[in-house]
Design a protein around this motif. Structure first.
Motif, PDB file in Angstrom:
ATOM      1  N   LEU A 113       1.141  -3.618  -9.651  1.00  0.00           N
ATOM      2  CA  LEU A 113       2.495  -4.119  -9.404  1.00  0.00           C
ATOM      3  C   LEU A 113       2.591  -5.064  -8.210  1.00  0.00           C
ATOM      4  O   LEU A 113       3.682  -5.361  -7.724  1.00  0.00           O
ATOM      5  CB  LEU A 113       3.454  -2.938  -9.231  1.00  0.00           C
ATOM      6  N   GLY A 114       1.453  -5.520  -7.716  1.00  0.00           N
ATOM      7  CA  GLY A 114       1.456  -6.560  -6.699  1.00  0.00           C
ATOM      8  C   GLY A 114       1.797  -6.118  -5.299  1.00  0.00           C
ATOM      9  O   GLY A 114       2.197  -6.938  -4.459  1.00  0.00           O
ATOM     10  N   THR A 115       1.656  -4.837  -5.008  1.00  0.00           N
ATOM     11  CA  THR A 115       1.963  -4.349  -3.652  1.00  0.00           C
ATOM     12  C   THR A 115       0.698  -3.930  -2.898  1.00  0.00           C
ATOM     13  O   THR A 115       0.768  -3.195  -1.915  1.00  0.00           O
ATOM     14  CB  THR A 115       2.950  -3.162  -3.701  1.00  0.00           C
ATOM     15  N   TYR A 116      -0.427  -4.400  -3.374  1.00  0.00           N
ATOM     16  CA  TYR A 116      -1.700  -4.079  -2.707  1.00  0.00           C
ATOM     17  C   TYR A 116      -1.978  -5.116  -1.622  1.00  0.00           C
ATOM     18  O   TYR A 116      -1.915  -6.324  -1.875  1.00  0.00           O
ATOM     19  CB  TYR A 116      -2.842  -4.075  -3.711  1.00  0.00           C
ATOM     20  N   MET A 117      -2.235  -4.672  -0.428  1.00  0.00           N
ATOM     21  CA  MET A 117      -2.626  -5.564   0.658  1.00  0.00           C
ATOM     22  C   MET A 117      -4.092  -5.326   1.005  1.00  0.00           C
ATOM     23  O   MET A 117      -4.447  -4.256   1.522  1.00  0.00           O
ATOM     24  CB  MET A 117      -1.775  -5.346   1.915  1.00  0.00           C
ATOM     25  N   PRO A 118      -4.947  -6.297   0.730  1.00  0.00           N
ATOM     26  CA  PRO A 118      -6.354  -6.138   1.106  1.00  0.00           C
ATOM     27  C   PRO A 118      -6.510  -6.159   2.621  1.00  0.00           C
ATOM     28  O   PRO A 118      -5.631  -6.642   3.347  1.00  0.00           O
ATOM     29  CB  PRO A 118      -7.019  -7.353   0.461  1.00  0.00           C
ATOM     30  N   TYR A 119      -7.609  -5.653   3.095  1.00  0.00           N
ATOM     31  CA  TYR A 119      -7.832  -5.590   4.540  1.00  0.00           C
ATOM     32  C   TYR A 119      -9.325  -5.654   4.815  1.00  0.00           C
ATOM     33  O   TYR A 119     -10.163  -5.454   3.925  1.00  0.00           O
ATOM     34  CB  TYR A 119      -7.260  -4.297   5.115  1.00  0.00           C
ATOM     35  N   SER A 120      -9.640  -5.947   6.029  1.00  0.00           N
ATOM     36  CA  SER A 120     -11.034  -5.882   6.476  1.00  0.00           C
ATOM     37  C   SER A 120     -11.116  -4.898   7.625  1.00  0.00           C
ATOM     38  O   SER A 120     -10.181  -4.780   8.434  1.00  0.00           O
ATOM     39  CB  SER A 120     -11.529  -7.265   6.912  1.00  0.00           C
ATOM     40  N   LEU A 121     -12.205  -4.186   7.693  1.00  0.00           N
ATOM     41  CA  LEU A 121     -12.421  -3.228   8.777  1.00  0.00           C
ATOM     42  C   LEU A 121     -13.342  -3.884   9.795  1.00  0.00           C
ATOM     43  O   LEU A 121     -14.505  -4.159   9.510  1.00  0.00           O
ATOM     44  CB  LEU A 121     -13.055  -1.949   8.209  1.00  0.00           C
ATOM     45  N   VAL A 122     -12.795  -4.183  10.951  1.00  0.00           N
ATOM     46  CA  VAL A 122     -13.545  -4.935  11.959  1.00  0.00           C
ATOM     47  C   VAL A 122     -13.691  -4.100  13.225  1.00  0.00           C
ATOM     48  O   VAL A 122     -12.899  -3.194  13.492  1.00  0.00           O
ATOM     49  CB  VAL A 122     -12.851  -6.274  12.286  1.00  0.00           C
ATOM     50  N   THR A 123     -14.697  -4.439  14.008  1.00  0.00           N
ATOM     51  CA  THR A 123     -14.932  -3.765  15.289  1.00  0.00           C
ATOM     52  C   THR A 123     -14.150  -4.469  16.393  1.00  0.00           C
ATOM     53  O   THR A 123     -14.211  -5.693  16.532  1.00  0.00           O
ATOM     54  CB  THR A 123     -16.434  -3.781  15.636  1.00  0.00           C
ATOM     55  N   ARG A 124     -13.383  -3.715  17.146  1.00  0.00           N
ATOM     56  CA  ARG A 124     -12.622  -4.293  18.261  1.00  0.00           C
ATOM     57  C   ARG A 124     -13.537  -4.540  19.454  1.00  0.00           C
ATOM     58  O   ARG A 124     -14.503  -3.801  19.678  1.00  0.00           O
ATOM     59  CB  ARG A 124     -11.490  -3.341  18.689  1.00  0.00           C
TER      60      ARG A 124
ATOM     61  N   ASN B 136       0.823  -1.228   0.000  1.00  0.00           N
ATOM     62  CA  ASN B 136       0.000   0.000   0.000  1.00  0.00           C
ATOM     63  C   ASN B 136       0.848   1.266   0.000  1.00  0.00           C
ATOM     64  O   ASN B 136       0.673   2.173   0.810  1.00  0.00           O
ATOM     65  CB  ASN B 136      -0.956  -0.007   1.200  1.00  0.00           C
ATOM     66  N   TYR B 137       1.774   1.325  -0.973  1.00  0.00           N
ATOM     67  CA  TYR B 137       2.631   2.497  -1.118  1.00  0.00           C
ATOM     68  C   TYR B 137       1.895   3.679  -1.733  1.00  0.00           C
ATOM     69  O   TYR B 137       2.313   4.826  -1.575  1.00  0.00           O
ATOM     70  CB  TYR B 137       3.827   2.170  -2.030  1.00  0.00           C
ATOM     71  N   SER B 138       0.837   3.410  -2.483  1.00  0.00           N
ATOM     72  CA  SER B 138       0.168   4.462  -3.241  1.00  0.00           C
ATOM     73  C   SER B 138      -0.327   5.578  -2.335  1.00  0.00           C
ATOM     74  O   SER B 138      -0.870   5.330  -1.260  1.00  0.00           O
ATOM     75  CB  SER B 138      -1.014   3.890  -4.021  1.00  0.00           C
ATOM     76  N   GLN B 139      -0.159   6.799  -2.804  1.00  0.00           N
ATOM     77  CA  GLN B 139      -0.664   7.978  -2.109  1.00  0.00           C
ATOM     78  C   GLN B 139      -0.589   9.157  -3.074  1.00  0.00           C
ATOM     79  O   GLN B 139       0.260   9.160  -3.974  1.00  0.00           O
ATOM     80  CB  GLN B 139       0.156   8.260  -0.839  1.00  0.00           C
ATOM     81  N   PRO B 140      -1.437  10.138  -2.934  1.00  0.00           N
ATOM     82  CA  PRO B 140      -2.530  10.216  -1.950  1.00  0.00           C
ATOM     83  C   PRO B 140      -3.912   9.861  -2.506  1.00  0.00           C
ATOM     84  O   PRO B 140      -4.882   9.829  -1.750  1.00  0.00           O
ATOM     85  CB  PRO B 140      -2.504  11.695  -1.569  1.00  0.00           C
ATOM     86  N   PHE B 141      -4.037   9.586  -3.810  1.00  0.00           N
ATOM     87  CA  PHE B 141      -5.376   9.491  -4.389  1.00  0.00           C
ATOM     88  C   PHE B 141      -5.849   8.075  -4.709  1.00  0.00           C
ATOM     89  O   PHE B 141      -6.843   7.624  -4.172  1.00  0.00           O
ATOM     90  CB  PHE B 141      -5.451  10.366  -5.645  1.00  0.00           C
ATOM     91  N   PHE B 142      -5.160   7.392  -5.599  1.00  0.00           N
ATOM     92  CA  PHE B 142      -5.656   6.121  -6.127  1.00  0.00           C
ATOM     93  C   PHE B 142      -4.796   4.949  -5.633  1.00  0.00           C
ATOM     94  O   PHE B 142      -3.748   5.140  -5.042  1.00  0.00           O
ATOM     95  CB  PHE B 142      -5.673   6.166  -7.656  1.00  0.00           C
ATOM     96  N   SER B 143      -5.251   3.741  -5.933  1.00  0.00           N
ATOM     97  CA  SER B 143      -4.495   2.536  -5.554  1.00  0.00           C
ATOM     98  C   SER B 143      -4.034   1.775  -6.793  1.00  0.00           C
ATOM     99  O   SER B 143      -3.702   0.592  -6.707  1.00  0.00           O
ATOM    100  CB  SER B 143      -5.363   1.630  -4.671  1.00  0.00           C
ATOM    101  N   VAL B 144      -4.014   2.446  -7.942  1.00  0.00           N
ATOM    102  CA  VAL B 144      -3.755   1.792  -9.226  1.00  0.00           C
ATOM    103  C   VAL B 144      -2.407   1.093  -9.256  1.00  0.00           C
ATOM    104  O   VAL B 144      -2.298  -0.085  -9.628  1.00  0.00           O
ATOM    105  CB  VAL B 144      -3.833   2.827 -10.374  1.00  0.00           C
ATOM    106  N   TRP B 145      -1.342   1.794  -8.856  1.00  0.00           N
ATOM    107  CA  TRP B 145      -0.009   1.219  -8.973  1.00  0.00           C
ATOM    108  C   TRP B 145       0.178   0.038  -8.037  1.00  0.00           C
ATOM    109  O   TRP B 145       0.834  -0.947  -8.389  1.00  0.00           O
ATOM    110  CB  TRP B 145       1.052   2.290  -8.717  1.00  0.00           C
ATOM    111  N   ASP B 146      -0.365   0.095  -6.840  1.00  0.00           N
ATOM    112  CA  ASP B 146      -0.289  -1.045  -5.928  1.00  0.00           C
ATOM    113  C   ASP B 146      -0.953  -2.272  -6.542  1.00  0.00           C
ATOM    114  O   ASP B 146      -0.412  -3.386  -6.475  1.00  0.00           O
ATOM    115  CB  ASP B 146      -0.977  -0.712  -4.597  1.00  0.00           C
ATOM    116  N   ARG B 147      -2.086  -2.091  -7.141  1.00  0.00           N
ATOM    117  CA  ARG B 147      -2.832  -3.213  -7.724  1.00  0.00           C
ATOM    118  C   ARG B 147      -2.120  -3.766  -8.960  1.00  0.00           C
ATOM    119  O   ARG B 147      -2.102  -4.978  -9.189  1.00  0.00           O
ATOM    120  CB  ARG B 147      -4.253  -2.781  -8.056  1.00  0.00           C
TER     121      ARG B 147
END
Length: 257
Positions: free
Chosen positions: A234-245, A221-232
């Motif tokens: 070039l294989g540097t995108y890390m998916p995540y889930s937003l969970v309640t603690r 997740n190096y991309s900043q500040p707008f889009f996530s295109v380059w991460d996706r």
């Protein structure tokens, strides 16, 4: 027609408006009540994990903004002298929107590759980029807390390239630079507030960048500040889930080991 016309030049606004906007918007976030149920990290985590004090962060940001203001004034001066007409003609609104969109792509491209290289080059990371990661738990005022050299390479040069390549006028640049500052602050605010327009329209958002500040996400997740295109791409995108603690609040949890 803009509200500052007749009072200050577009060049001056382009130089100082982003600085004023930074402290107003970041200050707004800092003055909010705790809002613990919307925070991605607890107050205890912020106190224990962050390696730098708020006063040091403020001083670091002011130093970077001083450098940015100096470079911006030089940039606007050079482009003004290079213009045959002296005063640039403001293009139509659709053209300005296209220029801003293209500037977003240029800035994203520059920042992705420079940012990624700073993580993979051990010398640059240890002596320069690690300063930004002293804020393991990001907060709004620390959005532009970087080593001065990183601020120059990543933000100042990235903004200059966006301005020059797209051919936008200083007046259009005022809006673009202020927007970029607001988006960067939002990405570091540590809050996932309901109705946040940036979370609706941008996949690169507060939680996305919070993953990058976590240990297991530091090479993603190096991309900043707008889009996530380059991460996706070039294989540097890390998916995540937003969970309640359980103890309250939210957590951006990486989905890769």
């Amino acid at each position: 027609m803009v509200f500052w016309e007749g009072y200050v030049s577009d060049d001056v606004m382009g130089t100082f408006a982003p600085i004023v906007v930074y402290w107003l918007y970041a200050g707004f976030y800092q003055l909010l009540p705790r809002l613990d149920r919307y925070r991605l990290h607890t107050e205890k985590e912020e106190e224990q994990k962050n390696l730098v004090t708020l006063s040091t962060v403020v001083k670091g940001v002011l130093l970077q903004q001083l450098v940015q203001a100096t470079v911006a004034q030089v940039l606007f001066l050079v482009t003004a002298q290079a213009s045959l007409l002296g005063v640039p003609v403001q293009p139509s609104i659709p053209v300005q929107i296209l220029q801003v969109f293209m500037a977003m792509l240029v800035m994203d491209t520059w920042q992705y590759f420079v940012h990624r290289y700073m993580h993979h080059n051990k010398f640059l990371y240890r002596h320069i980029h690690s300063q930004h990661h002293r804020l393991v738990v990001p907060y709004a005022v620390g959005a532009l807390y970087n080593h001065p050299l990183e601020g120059l390479l990543l933000d100042t040069f990235g903004g200059a390239m966006s301005f020059l390549i797209t051919g936008m006028t200083p007046r259009t640049a005022v809006f673009f630079f202020c927007f970029a500052v607001i988006k960067t602050i939002d990405d570091h605010c540590g809050l996932w507030l309901p109705g946040n327009i940036f979370h609706m329209f941008f996949q690169n958002n507060t939680a996305y960048h919070d993953i990058h500040h976590q240990l297991q996400g530091s090479k993603y997740n190096y991309s900043q500040p707008f889009f996530s295109v380059w991460d996706r791409m070039l294989g540097t995108y890390m998916p995540y889930s937003l969970v309640t603690r359980r103890q309250g609040g939210l957590e951006a949890r990486p989905l890769k080991d």
